[in-house]
Design an enzyme around this catalytic site. Structure first.
Site, PDB file in Angstrom:
ATOM      1  N   ASP A 205       5.194  13.999  12.468  1.00  0.00           N
ATOM      2  CA  ASP A 205       5.136  13.858  10.999  1.00  0.00           C
ATOM      3  C   ASP A 205       3.710  14.066  10.492  1.00  0.00           C
ATOM      4  O   ASP A 205       3.183  13.262   9.735  1.00  0.00           O
ATOM      5  CB  ASP A 205       5.652  12.476  10.587  1.00  0.00           C
ATOM      6  CG  ASP A 205       6.066  12.429   9.115  1.00  0.00           C
ATOM      7  OD1 ASP A 205       6.237  13.503   8.508  1.00  0.00           O
ATOM      8  OD2 ASP A 205       6.215  11.323   8.582  1.00  0.00           O
TER       9      ASP A 205
ATOM     10  N   LEU B 295       0.808  -1.211   0.000  1.00  0.00           N
ATOM     11  CA  LEU B 295       0.000   0.000   0.000  1.00  0.00           C
ATOM     12  C   LEU B 295       0.842   1.263   0.000  1.00  0.00           C
ATOM     13  O   LEU B 295       0.400   2.311  -0.473  1.00  0.00           O
ATOM     14  CB  LEU B 295      -0.935   0.011   1.227  1.00  0.00           C
ATOM     15  CG  LEU B 295      -1.935  -1.144   1.311  1.00  0.00           C
ATOM     16  CD1 LEU B 295      -2.712  -1.068   2.613  1.00  0.00           C
ATOM     17  CD2 LEU B 295      -2.886  -1.107   0.134  1.00  0.00           C
TER      18      LEU B 295
ATOM     19  N   GLY C  94       9.746   1.479   6.900  1.00  0.00           N
ATOM     20  CA  GLY C  94       9.274   0.204   6.402  1.00  0.00           C
ATOM     21  C   GLY C  94       8.161   0.377   5.406  1.00  0.00           C
ATOM     22  O   GLY C  94       7.851   1.487   4.964  1.00  0.00           O
TER      23      GLY C  94
END
Length: 626
Positions: free
Chosen positions: A466, A348, A354
């Site tokens: 973030d 996705l 990661g």
């Protein structure tokens, strides 16, 4: 609708080729980009996408079968209360309907046209090893000889072989074990034949009976075609002109009772015990069976006990540190998550910590997103455990929920709920139709409430570090949720600020990240201000593709328009509440001030966006992109 302009019906899970198609308009070969259109008068038309001209009208000439209803077409077409619909029905047939509304409030349905009058001609109506036929004008599926239904309650799912294959020697089948059954009038056009020969019908039966690979053969016009099971798209026709014969090889034992018709070599030999000590022999056999059973049960019990002990020891060695007791999370094994994601097949997205993969649990009923981390072990196991505890206890409607995790050797995986409508970045910057003003204000408030929960309502305050449109995901109800806590930082005890390395994404990072000063929750406020501006105007804060240099930096251009009372010029004629627009822009400009002390708290931001608190115009923010 194919790229060549031909409207075609194919069965599910088949290749799109002429041999598998069972109906089409035959409007191919014009090199036009066509689409199907249903007019208000009930006409099915093929429209040319390039110039919107009508290429052709799908009338009765495209429907080779006659209509199957008696309706007054002129009365329907002349009635203003008639509406039309065209649909691909669940039986695989394409039909046109008319709905005539009556004075009493009800309506009558008239089926006007049908692509196929014979439902059995819909390829895929019946499953493997079954054929379609009619009973009292109703289509139904029947099994071929030597097969039974997979599910007797759902006959259209197909049939399976009801016997086991006999052993072959030297490529030759054991002929006494099999028999050939023939069926007349079976239309069979899509078989994958491995052999095609000119033979008589008897020779075709004999060669199939002797061939290990042959399980069915089609004999038509002196041609013998051999094939293995399963067979597909079979139809039984009563037309006398159909001279196709299907030859099926079935095992005799599965078809006949042992009434003397079964060959003697197939019958089991009778065992005669002539010795006098028959009773002793039976007792010995019984005792041996009981002893073997006890031995097998004992061995199984010991194996199960050792397996559970080893599994418990392995869990202790994994260093779980009590997470399952503290959190309402599921501890998954790496093997479970690998199977849930089909070997981490569908990716996705990917980030610095990661990649995220799509998966499913509970036999596909629950979709999940599995994030496979690759750097957490290097950055400290204790910090990972602390963040897991904080995020695991965080439950809010505007945060993507963490469902579980995996701690196995050096493997670290997080399992989140699946968000099916993509990210806010896709919605704002890639969508052909951006969300309207009301939706954007709701999204902005959803994100602010999520940040408020992280900063002030958690047991341990969390700095996300973030905040950006790519990390704001939309659920099935188009509700905004904050995701990706891979960079999040906890404030322990009475901390209000903390030292940490540079984290975040360029363009959304607060200036203090580059000044080697302590970081507080105000770093998230700065990122939210940039996201809020981008949400309001549906463009990135830094856009080098604009025509005018003064429009490159959105925040600077917005501030000038706010001071000059010309904000509505940036909305390109979109209708909105001007007071709400000024309030959201002013909040965003306060949030992106260089000095953290000048930025409002997220609680104040929420109150302003809800209209509870007023706000004055902000100083001009410094345009800095870190």
């Amino acid at each position: 609708m194919q790229l060549d302009g031909n409207l075609v019906l194919y069965p599910l899970e088949s290749e799109d080729s002429p041999i598998t198609a069972y109906w089409s308009t035959k409007t191919f070969g014009m090199n036009l980009s066509l689409c199907l259109f249903l007019s208000a008068t009930g006409l099915l038309e093929l429209i040319n996408n390039n110039d919107s001209s009508i290429y052709d009208t799908i009338n009765r000439s495209f429907f080779p079968e006659p209509t199957y209803n008696d309706y007054n077409e002129s009365s329907i077409n002349n009635n203003n209360s008639t509406i039309f619909s065209a649909s691909l029905d669940v039986d695989g047939n394409f039909r046109l309907y008319a709905y005539l509304f009556e004075r009493n409030g009800g309506f009558q349905t008239y089926p006007l046209l049908s692509a196929l009058l014979n439902s059995c001609k819909v390829k895929g109506f019946c499953g493997f090893n079954s054929y379609c036929t009619f009973n009292d004008n109703q289509p139904y599926c029947a099994c071929l000889p030597g097969t039974d239904f997979f599910d007797p309650l759902q006959n259209n799912l197909g049939c399976k072989r009801n016997y086991s294959e006999a052993h072959c020697k030297g490529g030759k089948a054991n002929i006494p074990f099999y028999n050939i059954t023939s069926m007349q009038g079976i239309v069979w056009t899509t078989g994958r034949f491995y052999s095609k020969e000119l033979l008589s019908k008897d020779a075709c039966s004999r060669t199939c009976l002797e061939d290990c690979n042959c399980e069915a053969a089609q004999f038509e016009n002196g041609i013998c075609r051999k094939q293995k099971l399963p067979l597909r798209y079979l139809l039984r026709e009563t037309d006398a002109q159909v001279n196709s014969t299907v030859l099926l090889k079935v095992r005799i034992i599965s078809l006949e009772a042992d009434n003397g018709t079964v060959p003697s070599e197939l019958k089991s030999p009778k065992v005669l015990i002539k010795r006098k000590n028959t009773t002793v022999l039976i007792l010995l056999l019984t005792f041996s069976l009981v002893a073997c059973s006890y031995a097998l049960l004992t061995i199984s019990g010991v194996y199960i006990y050792k397996f559970r002990v080893l599994r418990y020891k392995r869990l202790l060695e994994l260093g779980n540190l009590g997470l399952t007791e503290e959190l309402t999370l599921t501890l998954f094994s790496y093997k479970e998550l690998k199977r849930a994601t089909n070997g981490f097949k569908e990716e996705l997205g990917k980030g610095s910590f990661g990649a995220v993969y799509k998966g499913s649990l509970d036999r596909g009923r629950q979709l999940i997103a599995v994030k496979r981390l690759k750097k957490l072990v290097e950055e400290g196991e204790k910090e990972f455990q602390a963040e897991m505890r904080a995020i695991g206890r965080a439950h809010h409607k505007n945060l993507v929920r963490l469902l579980g995790y995996c701690l196995e050797d050096s493997k670290r995986l997080l399992v989140y709920e699946y968000m099916g409508n993509g990210s806010l970045a896709d919605l704002l910057f890639k969508s052909t139709k951006p969300p309207d003003w009301d939706e954007r204000t709701r999204i902005a408030l959803d994100v602010a409430r999520g940040i408020l929960y992280l900063h002030g309502e958690c047991e341990t305050p969390i700095i996300h570090c973030d905040i950006k449109p790519q990390n704001i995901l939309m659920d099935d109800l188009w509700r905004a949720k904050i995701s990706d806590f891979g960079l999040a930082k906890l404030l322990m005890g009475d901390q209000t600020r903390t030292f940490t390395g540079v984290r975040g994404t360029r363009g959304y990072m607060a200036p203090e990240w580059q000044k080697n000063t302590p970081i507080s929750v105000k770093a998230d406020i700065y990122s939210y201000g940039i996201v809020l501006l981008e949400t309001v105007f549906c463009r990135r804060n830094l856009d080098t593709n604009v025509s005018k240099p003064e429009e490159v930096i959105l925040s600077s251009m917005v501030y000038r328009c706010l001071v000059e009372k010309e904000l509505d010029k940036l909305m390109l004629g979109e209708e909105m509440d001007k007071r709400s627009l000024e309030r959201m822009v002013t909040v965003a400009l306060w949030c992106i001030q260089d000095e953290p002390a000048l930025r409002p708290s997220i609680k104040t931001v929420v109150m302003i966006l809800e209209g509870i608190t007023d706000i004055c115009i902000s100083p001009c923010p410094t345009a800095s992109f870190i």
